[in-house]
Enzyme design. Structure first.
Site, PDB file in Angstrom:
ATOM      1  N   PHE A   1       2.201   1.842  -0.444  1.00  0.00           N
ATOM      2  CA  PHE A   1       1.163   1.256   0.409  1.00  0.00           C
ATOM      3  C   PHE A   1       0.682  -0.038  -0.242  1.00  0.00           C
ATOM      4  O   PHE A   1       0.486  -0.085  -1.453  1.00  0.00           O
ATOM      5  CB  PHE A   1       0.003   2.242   0.594  1.00  0.00           C
ATOM      6  CG  PHE A   1      -0.886   1.902   1.744  1.00  0.00           C
ATOM      7  CD1 PHE A   1      -0.518   2.227   3.036  1.00  0.00           C
ATOM      8  CD2 PHE A   1      -2.083   1.251   1.535  1.00  0.00           C
ATOM      9  CE1 PHE A   1      -1.332   1.913   4.113  1.00  0.00           C
ATOM     10  CE2 PHE A   1      -2.907   0.929   2.603  1.00  0.00           C
ATOM     11  CZ  PHE A   1      -2.533   1.254   3.888  1.00  0.00           C
TER      12      PHE A   1
ATOM     13  N   ALA B   1      -1.611   5.553  -3.257  1.00  0.00           N
ATOM     14  CA  ALA B   1      -2.279   5.811  -4.536  1.00  0.00           C
ATOM     15  C   ALA B   1      -2.709   7.271  -4.676  1.00  0.00           C
ATOM     16  O   ALA B   1      -2.696   7.827  -5.778  1.00  0.00           O
ATOM     17  CB  ALA B   1      -3.482   4.886  -4.692  1.00  0.00           C
ATOM     18  N   PHE B   2      -3.079   7.895  -3.570  1.00  0.00           N
ATOM     19  CA  PHE B   2      -3.533   9.284  -3.607  1.00  0.00           C
ATOM     20  C   PHE B   2      -2.439  10.220  -4.115  1.00  0.00           C
ATOM     21  O   PHE B   2      -2.727  11.242  -4.739  1.00  0.00           O
ATOM     22  CB  PHE B   2      -3.991   9.708  -2.200  1.00  0.00           C
ATOM     23  CG  PHE B   2      -4.752  10.987  -2.169  1.00  0.00           C
ATOM     24  CD1 PHE B   2      -6.110  11.008  -2.448  1.00  0.00           C
ATOM     25  CD2 PHE B   2      -4.123  12.184  -1.858  1.00  0.00           C
ATOM     26  CE1 PHE B   2      -6.823  12.198  -2.421  1.00  0.00           C
ATOM     27  CE2 PHE B   2      -4.827  13.378  -1.824  1.00  0.00           C
ATOM     28  CZ  PHE B   2      -6.180  13.378  -2.109  1.00  0.00           C
ATOM     29  N   GLU B   3      -1.183   9.871  -3.881  1.00  0.00           N
ATOM     30  CA  GLU B   3      -0.057  10.720  -4.269  1.00  0.00           C
ATOM     31  C   GLU B   3       0.407  10.494  -5.708  1.00  0.00           C
ATOM     32  O   GLU B   3       1.226  11.256  -6.223  1.00  0.00           O
ATOM     33  CB  GLU B   3       1.119  10.491  -3.314  1.00  0.00           C
ATOM     34  CG  GLU B   3       0.896  11.018  -1.908  1.00  0.00           C
ATOM     35  CD  GLU B   3      -0.016  10.146  -1.055  1.00  0.00           C
ATOM     36  OE1 GLU B   3      -0.705  10.705  -0.181  1.00  0.00           O
ATOM     37  OE2 GLU B   3      -0.055   8.911  -1.262  1.00  0.00           O
TER      38      GLU B   3
ATOM     39  N   ILE C   1      -7.274  -1.500  -1.262  1.00  0.00           N
ATOM     40  CA  ILE C   1      -8.122  -2.615  -0.844  1.00  0.00           C
ATOM     41  C   ILE C   1      -9.163  -2.089   0.140  1.00  0.00           C
ATOM     42  O   ILE C   1      -8.831  -1.396   1.100  1.00  0.00           O
ATOM     43  CB  ILE C   1      -7.269  -3.733  -0.211  1.00  0.00           C
ATOM     44  CG1 ILE C   1      -6.226  -4.212  -1.233  1.00  0.00           C
ATOM     45  CG2 ILE C   1      -8.157  -4.886   0.256  1.00  0.00           C
ATOM     46  CD1 ILE C   1      -5.140  -5.088  -0.672  1.00  0.00           C
TER      47      ILE C   1
ATOM     48  N   SER D   1     -13.217  -1.038   6.214  1.00  0.00           N
ATOM     49  CA  SER D   1     -14.545  -0.875   6.814  1.00  0.00           C
ATOM     50  C   SER D   1     -15.011   0.577   6.848  1.00  0.00           C
ATOM     51  O   SER D   1     -16.072   0.869   7.384  1.00  0.00           O
ATOM     52  CB  SER D   1     -14.541  -1.457   8.229  1.00  0.00           C
ATOM     53  OG  SER D   1     -13.551  -0.813   9.008  1.00  0.00           O
TER      54      SER D   1
ATOM     55  N   HIS E   1     -12.954   5.485   3.347  1.00  0.00           N
ATOM     56  CA  HIS E   1     -11.642   5.933   2.867  1.00  0.00           C
ATOM     57  C   HIS E   1     -11.329   5.349   1.489  1.00  0.00           C
ATOM     58  O   HIS E   1     -10.812   6.038   0.605  1.00  0.00           O
ATOM     59  CB  HIS E   1     -10.576   5.533   3.890  1.00  0.00           C
ATOM     60  CG  HIS E   1      -9.208   6.002   3.546  1.00  0.00           C
ATOM     61  ND1 HIS E   1      -8.234   5.157   3.071  1.00  0.00           N
ATOM     62  CD2 HIS E   1      -8.646   7.236   3.594  1.00  0.00           C
ATOM     63  CE1 HIS E   1      -7.130   5.851   2.846  1.00  0.00           C
ATOM     64  NE2 HIS E   1      -7.355   7.109   3.154  1.00  0.00           N
TER      65      HIS E   1
ATOM     66  N   ARG F   1      -4.909 -10.634  -9.030  1.00  0.00           N
ATOM     67  CA  ARG F   1      -4.660  -9.724 -10.153  1.00  0.00           C
ATOM     68  C   ARG F   1      -3.208  -9.267 -10.235  1.00  0.00           C
ATOM     69  O   ARG F   1      -2.843  -8.513 -11.127  1.00  0.00           O
ATOM     70  CB  ARG F   1      -5.597  -8.524 -10.034  1.00  0.00           C
ATOM     71  CG  ARG F   1      -7.030  -8.905 -10.350  1.00  0.00           C
ATOM     72  CD  ARG F   1      -8.050  -7.942  -9.752  1.00  0.00           C
ATOM     73  NE  ARG F   1      -9.401  -8.338 -10.108  1.00  0.00           N
ATOM     74  CZ  ARG F   1     -10.078  -9.335  -9.546  1.00  0.00           C
ATOM     75  NH1 ARG F   1      -9.532 -10.061  -8.593  1.00  0.00           N
ATOM     76  NH2 ARG F   1     -11.308  -9.624  -9.934  1.00  0.00           N
TER      77      ARG F   1
END
Length: 155
Positions: free
Chosen positions: A23, A57-59, A83, A86, A89, A128
């Site tokens: 992602f 990232a959650f995985e 990132i 709105s 999450h 970054r």
């Protein structure tokens, strides 16, 4: 004078696992490039680096845990970009990914490095990942090399 214990920056003979979130891959691919560059320039051999791609990232923590338990790696490097949008999450993903990686790190007995960018804007992430603010993939890989060599001194 106290004895100073520090890690060196040589990756020769060390084995690294890298877990990368797909992602926001326009950012995470740059982080991966920076990490690979740092490892190779520090003496890591191609055959001693493995890259696992996960959906987001959650995985990352699950695969980091499995890689750590395999005993095949001296250090793991976790890379991705979350990132802010709105909705809340962002907060949940960032919190759980960082907690999960910290949990793996403490239980693994090897360095598990946190290289997930958590930014408010795409521009901050781009900065970054190889522009104005350097490449955090490079920074995290150098930290992994140092930590591997430091941890070896306590065996």
């Amino acid at each position: 004078m106290p004895r100073m214990i520090e890690g060196t920056l040589s990756a020769e003979g060390k084995r690294f696992g890298i877990i990368v979130a797909r992602f926001n891959d326009f950012i995470s691919d740059r982080l991966l490039g920076g990490a690979l560059d740092a490892l190779m320039r520090s003496g890591a051999a191609d055959e001693n680096i493995e890259v696992a791609k996960v959906p987001g990232a959650f995985e990352i923590p699950l695969i980091a845990d499995k890689m750590a338990k395999s005993g095949k790696y001296d250090a793991l490097i976790c890379l991705g970009a979350v990132i802010r949008g709105s909705t809340p999450h962002f907060d949940y993903v960032c919190a759980e990914a960082s907690k999960g990686i910290a949990h793996v790190s403490l239980g693994a007995g090897i360095p598990v490095m946190f290289g997930i960018l958590t930014t408010d804007t795409i521009e901050q992430a781009i900065e970054r990942a190889g522009t104005k603010a350097g490449n955090k993939g490079w920074d995290v890989a150098m930290g992994a090399i140092e930590m591997v060599n430091l941890a070896e001194q306590f065996k």
